[in-house]
Design a protein around this motif. Sequence first.
Motif, PDB file in Angstrom:
ATOM      1  N   ALA A 144       3.758   8.015   0.642  1.00  0.00           N
ATOM      2  CA  ALA A 144       4.754   7.716  -0.398  1.00  0.00           C
ATOM      3  C   ALA A 144       5.287   6.285  -0.245  1.00  0.00           C
ATOM      4  CB  ALA A 144       5.898   8.728  -0.329  1.00  0.00           C
ATOM      5  N   LEU A 145       5.509   5.859   0.997  1.00  0.00           N
ATOM      6  CA  LEU A 145       6.008   4.493   1.228  1.00  0.00           C
ATOM      7  C   LEU A 145       4.965   3.458   0.795  1.00  0.00           C
ATOM      8  CD1 LEU A 145       7.819   4.996   4.639  1.00  0.00           C
ATOM      9  CD2 LEU A 145       8.870   3.954   2.608  1.00  0.00           C
ATOM     10  N   THR A 146       3.684   3.725   1.103  1.00  0.00           N
ATOM     11  CA  THR A 146       2.622   2.812   0.677  1.00  0.00           C
ATOM     12  C   THR A 146       2.602   2.715  -0.842  1.00  0.00           C
ATOM     13  OG1 THR A 146       1.311   3.441   2.604  1.00  0.00           O
ATOM     14  CG2 THR A 146       0.134   2.357   0.806  1.00  0.00           C
ATOM     15  N   LYS A 147       2.703   3.881  -1.477  1.00  0.00           N
ATOM     16  CA  LYS A 147       2.654   3.930  -2.952  1.00  0.00           C
ATOM     17  C   LYS A 147       3.815   3.143  -3.565  1.00  0.00           C
ATOM     18  CE  LYS A 147       2.048   7.315  -6.703  1.00  0.00           C
ATOM     19  NZ  LYS A 147       0.807   6.845  -7.325  1.00  0.00           N
ATOM     20  N   SER A 148       5.009   3.342  -3.040  1.00  0.00           N
ATOM     21  CA  SER A 148       6.152   2.666  -3.665  1.00  0.00           C
ATOM     22  C   SER A 148       6.189   1.180  -3.295  1.00  0.00           C
ATOM     23  CB  SER A 148       7.464   3.369  -3.324  1.00  0.00           C
ATOM     24  OG  SER A 148       7.717   3.287  -1.944  1.00  0.00           O
ATOM     25  N   LEU A 149       5.910   0.837  -2.042  1.00  0.00           N
ATOM     26  CA  LEU A 149       5.964  -0.579  -1.657  1.00  0.00           C
ATOM     27  C   LEU A 149       4.939  -1.408  -2.427  1.00  0.00           C
ATOM     28  CD1 LEU A 149       6.393  -0.340   2.235  1.00  0.00           C
ATOM     29  CD2 LEU A 149       7.994  -1.436   0.656  1.00  0.00           C
ATOM     30  N   MET A 150       3.712  -0.881  -2.544  1.00  0.00           N
ATOM     31  CA  MET A 150       2.643  -1.652  -3.184  1.00  0.00           C
ATOM     32  C   MET A 150       2.515  -1.377  -4.674  1.00  0.00           C
ATOM     33  SD  MET A 150      -0.416  -1.680  -0.329  1.00  0.00           S
ATOM     34  CE  MET A 150      -1.379  -2.904  -1.212  1.00  0.00           C
ATOM     35  N   GLY A 151       3.281  -0.414  -5.169  1.00  0.00           N
ATOM     36  CA  GLY A 151       3.156  -0.041  -6.574  1.00  0.00           C
ATOM     37  C   GLY A 151       1.768   0.476  -6.903  1.00  0.00           C
ATOM     38  N   VAL A 152       1.262   1.350  -6.056  1.00  0.00           N
ATOM     39  CA  VAL A 152      -0.098   1.883  -6.261  1.00  0.00           C
ATOM     40  C   VAL A 152      -0.093   2.795  -7.489  1.00  0.00           C
ATOM     41  CG1 VAL A 152      -1.970   3.248  -5.250  1.00  0.00           C
ATOM     42  CG2 VAL A 152      -0.555   1.776  -3.775  1.00  0.00           C
ATOM     43  N   ILE A 179      -2.413  -7.524   4.356  1.00  0.00           N
ATOM     44  CA  ILE A 179      -1.947  -6.396   3.545  1.00  0.00           C
ATOM     45  C   ILE A 179      -0.407  -6.374   3.540  1.00  0.00           C
ATOM     46  CG2 ILE A 179      -2.076  -4.778   5.538  1.00  0.00           C
ATOM     47  CD1 ILE A 179      -3.109  -3.492   2.199  1.00  0.00           C
ATOM     48  N   MET A 180       0.151  -6.207   2.381  1.00  0.00           N
ATOM     49  CA  MET A 180       1.625  -6.105   2.206  1.00  0.00           C
ATOM     50  C   MET A 180       2.377  -7.358   2.643  1.00  0.00           C
ATOM     51  SD  MET A 180       2.710  -2.156   2.816  1.00  0.00           S
ATOM     52  CE  MET A 180       1.500  -0.832   2.783  1.00  0.00           C
ATOM     53  N   TRP A 181       1.721  -8.513   2.607  1.00  0.00           N
ATOM     54  CA  TRP A 181       2.493  -9.742   2.912  1.00  0.00           C
ATOM     55  C   TRP A 181       3.289 -10.173   1.699  1.00  0.00           C
ATOM     56  CZ3 TRP A 181       2.611 -15.069   1.599  1.00  0.00           C
ATOM     57  CH2 TRP A 181       1.702 -15.489   0.616  1.00  0.00           C
ATOM     58  N   LYS A 182       2.857  -9.675   0.521  1.00  0.00           N
ATOM     59  CA  LYS A 182       3.571  -9.948  -0.733  1.00  0.00           C
ATOM     60  C   LYS A 182       3.126  -8.885  -1.742  1.00  0.00           C
ATOM     61  CE  LYS A 182       0.174 -12.799  -3.084  1.00  0.00           C
ATOM     62  NZ  LYS A 182      -0.116 -13.955  -3.877  1.00  0.00           N
ATOM     63  N   PRO A 183       3.815  -8.786  -2.868  1.00  0.00           N
ATOM     64  CA  PRO A 183       3.372  -7.818  -3.881  1.00  0.00           C
ATOM     65  C   PRO A 183       2.043  -8.262  -4.496  1.00  0.00           C
ATOM     66  CG  PRO A 183       5.638  -8.583  -4.300  1.00  0.00           C
ATOM     67  CD  PRO A 183       5.053  -9.492  -3.266  1.00  0.00           C
ATOM     68  N   ILE A 184       1.151  -7.319  -4.784  1.00  0.00           N
ATOM     69  CA  ILE A 184      -0.084  -7.638  -5.501  1.00  0.00           C
ATOM     70  C   ILE A 184      -0.318  -6.590  -6.595  1.00  0.00           C
ATOM     71  CG2 ILE A 184      -1.357  -8.854  -3.659  1.00  0.00           C
ATOM     72  CD1 ILE A 184      -2.901  -6.025  -3.418  1.00  0.00           C
ATOM     73  N   ASP A 185      -1.204  -6.923  -7.533  1.00  0.00           N
ATOM     74  CA  ASP A 185      -1.546  -5.991  -8.605  1.00  0.00           C
ATOM     75  C   ASP A 185      -2.715  -5.121  -8.136  1.00  0.00           C
ATOM     76  OD1 ASP A 185      -2.251  -4.626 -10.861  1.00  0.00           O
ATOM     77  OD2 ASP A 185      -2.509  -6.409 -12.124  1.00  0.00           O
ATOM     78  N   VAL A 186      -2.394  -3.934  -7.632  1.00  0.00           N
ATOM     79  CA  VAL A 186      -3.406  -3.039  -7.057  1.00  0.00           C
ATOM     80  C   VAL A 186      -4.447  -2.615  -8.104  1.00  0.00           C
ATOM     81  CG1 VAL A 186      -3.739  -0.761  -5.973  1.00  0.00           C
ATOM     82  CG2 VAL A 186      -1.831  -2.225  -5.247  1.00  0.00           C
ATOM     83  N   SER A 187      -4.031  -2.571  -9.370  1.00  0.00           N
ATOM     84  CA  SER A 187      -4.951  -2.079 -10.408  1.00  0.00           C
ATOM     85  C   SER A 187      -6.186  -2.971 -10.567  1.00  0.00           C
ATOM     86  CB  SER A 187      -4.215  -1.944 -11.747  1.00  0.00           C
ATOM     87  OG  SER A 187      -3.957  -3.226 -12.278  1.00  0.00           O
ATOM     88  N   GLY A 243      14.114  -5.003   1.677  1.00  0.00           N
ATOM     89  CA  GLY A 243      13.827  -5.633   0.384  1.00  0.00           C
ATOM     90  C   GLY A 243      12.393  -5.490  -0.084  1.00  0.00           C
ATOM     91  N   GLY A 244      11.623  -4.602   0.574  1.00  0.00           N
ATOM     92  CA  GLY A 244      10.250  -4.341   0.127  1.00  0.00           C
ATOM     93  C   GLY A 244       9.378  -5.578   0.213  1.00  0.00           C
ATOM     94  N   LEU A 245       8.315  -5.609  -0.580  1.00  0.00           N
ATOM     95  CA  LEU A 245       7.355  -6.706  -0.461  1.00  0.00           C
ATOM     96  C   LEU A 245       7.878  -8.009  -1.055  1.00  0.00           C
ATOM     97  CD1 LEU A 245       3.870  -5.022  -0.936  1.00  0.00           C
ATOM     98  CD2 LEU A 245       5.409  -5.035   1.028  1.00  0.00           C
ATOM     99  N   VAL A 246       8.822  -7.928  -1.984  1.00  0.00           N
ATOM    100  CA  VAL A 246       9.435  -9.151  -2.515  1.00  0.00           C
ATOM    101  C   VAL A 246      10.237  -9.816  -1.392  1.00  0.00           C
ATOM    102  CG1 VAL A 246      11.124 -10.065  -4.169  1.00  0.00           C
ATOM    103  CG2 VAL A 246       9.473  -8.320  -4.896  1.00  0.00           C
ATOM    104  N   GLY A 247      10.986  -9.002  -0.669  1.00  0.00           N
ATOM    105  CA  GLY A 247      11.778  -9.518   0.451  1.00  0.00           C
ATOM    106  C   GLY A 247      10.896 -10.098   1.540  1.00  0.00           C
ATOM    107  N   ILE A 248       9.818  -9.402   1.846  1.00  0.00           N
ATOM    108  CA  ILE A 248       8.946  -9.856   2.928  1.00  0.00           C
ATOM    109  C   ILE A 248       8.216 -11.146   2.531  1.00  0.00           C
ATOM    110  CG2 ILE A 248       6.655  -8.733   2.649  1.00  0.00           C
ATOM    111  CD1 ILE A 248       8.487  -7.976   5.702  1.00  0.00           C
ATOM    112  N   GLU A 249       7.870 -11.277   1.255  1.00  0.00           N
ATOM    113  CA  GLU A 249       7.184 -12.497   0.806  1.00  0.00           C
ATOM    114  C   GLU A 249       8.082 -13.723   0.974  1.00  0.00           C
ATOM    115  OE1 GLU A 249       5.943 -12.723  -3.332  1.00  0.00           O
ATOM    116  OE2 GLU A 249       4.896 -14.609  -2.976  1.00  0.00           O
ATOM    117  N   THR A 250       9.344 -13.590   0.609  1.00  0.00           N
ATOM    118  CA  THR A 250      10.283 -14.706   0.750  1.00  0.00           C
ATOM    119  C   THR A 250      10.339 -15.164   2.206  1.00  0.00           C
ATOM    120  OG1 THR A 250      11.575 -13.723  -1.016  1.00  0.00           O
ATOM    121  CG2 THR A 250      12.680 -15.403   0.300  1.00  0.00           C
ATOM    122  N   LYS A 251      10.436 -14.179   3.105  1.00  0.00           N
ATOM    123  CA  LYS A 251      10.508 -14.475   4.537  1.00  0.00           C
ATOM    124  C   LYS A 251       9.192 -15.097   5.022  1.00  0.00           C
ATOM    125  CE  LYS A 251      10.640 -11.611   8.155  1.00  0.00           C
ATOM    126  NZ  LYS A 251      10.742 -10.331   8.864  1.00  0.00           N
TER     127      LYS A 251
END
Length: 363
Positions: free
Chosen positions: A56-64, A179-187, A260-268
């Motif tokens: 569930a965390l993978t799905k929500s963090l990455m927007g799978v 993986i998960m260093w920033k948001p990506i479009d999984v589709s 802050g999810g992947l948006v937060g992690i990308e900024t950092k």
Amino acid sequence: MSKDVVNFNAGPAGLPRKALERARDEMMDFEGTGMSVMEHSHRGKHYEKVHREAIALTKSLMGVPDTHDILFVQGGASQLFATVPMNFLQKDGSADYIVTGTWSKKALSEAKLLGKTKVAGKGGEGDTFTRIPRQDELSLDPAANYLHYTTNNTIAGTQYQEIPDAKGVPLVADMSSDIMWKPIDVSKFSLIYAGAQKNIGPSGVVLVIIEKSWMEKGRQDIPVIFRFKTHAEAESLYNTPPTFGIYMMRNVLSVIAEQGGLVGIETKNRKKSALLYAAIDESGGYYRSPVETASRSHMNVVWRLPSEELENKFVKEAEAADMTGLKGHRAVGGVRASIYNAVTVAGVEKLVSFMADFKKRNG
Ligand SMILES: *Cc1c(COP(=O)(O)O)cnc(C)c1O
């Protein structure tokens, strides 16, 4: 109190302190059961909750999207080098590979053992992988079974800044080191795989995200255990999964979600890489990046010093100052700082000030 080490290891790599502390606190008595999570049945309700939470965390963090399944498999990313072509390189087909470093070369050589392949693009001359090929440099086979590429080249220190356009061919990516260093479009992907041990957990687990409709086209004439479909149908409980690894991954992903999810992690992450590249670029040539500027990795920053002797001295003195894992990969030499998700901005600031000080003393 343990000593405060900044861990720049390339993999296995540092884990968020909070994820480790949670494991420590739950070690002897997991959720009031009087035993550790490792000792629970993988089919019991206590482990099952952890397993579902990690998915569930993978799905929500990455927007799978619902079109894709999330799987946990074993054998490392290296096993996927083999199972991807085993499943999807058809008898009369061919697969395209973009070769940008040691890992994509290994992926290609496994596929070659199983069928027809084509190199659709290269990341440098010969074996020096200093750049990412541009889209207009790729020669794509419109009939390929899939296009495989490596999003971040852990050893060479290069990284794709954009997702390549596969022109309608199923896109497969080895994302082990970003993986998960920033948001990506999984589709955009038919298959994503990543060994957990760089950005999202300990070794022993590979995260797979696979497009369900493509998975259906997988070959049936291979052992059941190697079919992605087997693991998807059993929700990654076909056989005993690496339960402790998945538990640790759950801990890491909940820390990322809290921060802050992947948006937060990308900024950092962008802040950390900017600090390091500035320290290299503003050193007046004392520190040199061998990588093309547009292809620089935000995860593995590689650089050279004026001599190998100075490089060894740099790594040794950094180690003495509690900054570990900075020796470049044996294949390329130099210095490498792996600044994955768990490395803090403060850790990178410490390295940057050490770099300035080292240059002053040895310039
Ligand atoms: C580390 C790494 C691998 C190998 O992973 P294993 O889990 O050791 O098999 C593959 N690809 C990339 C990009 C890596 O960084």
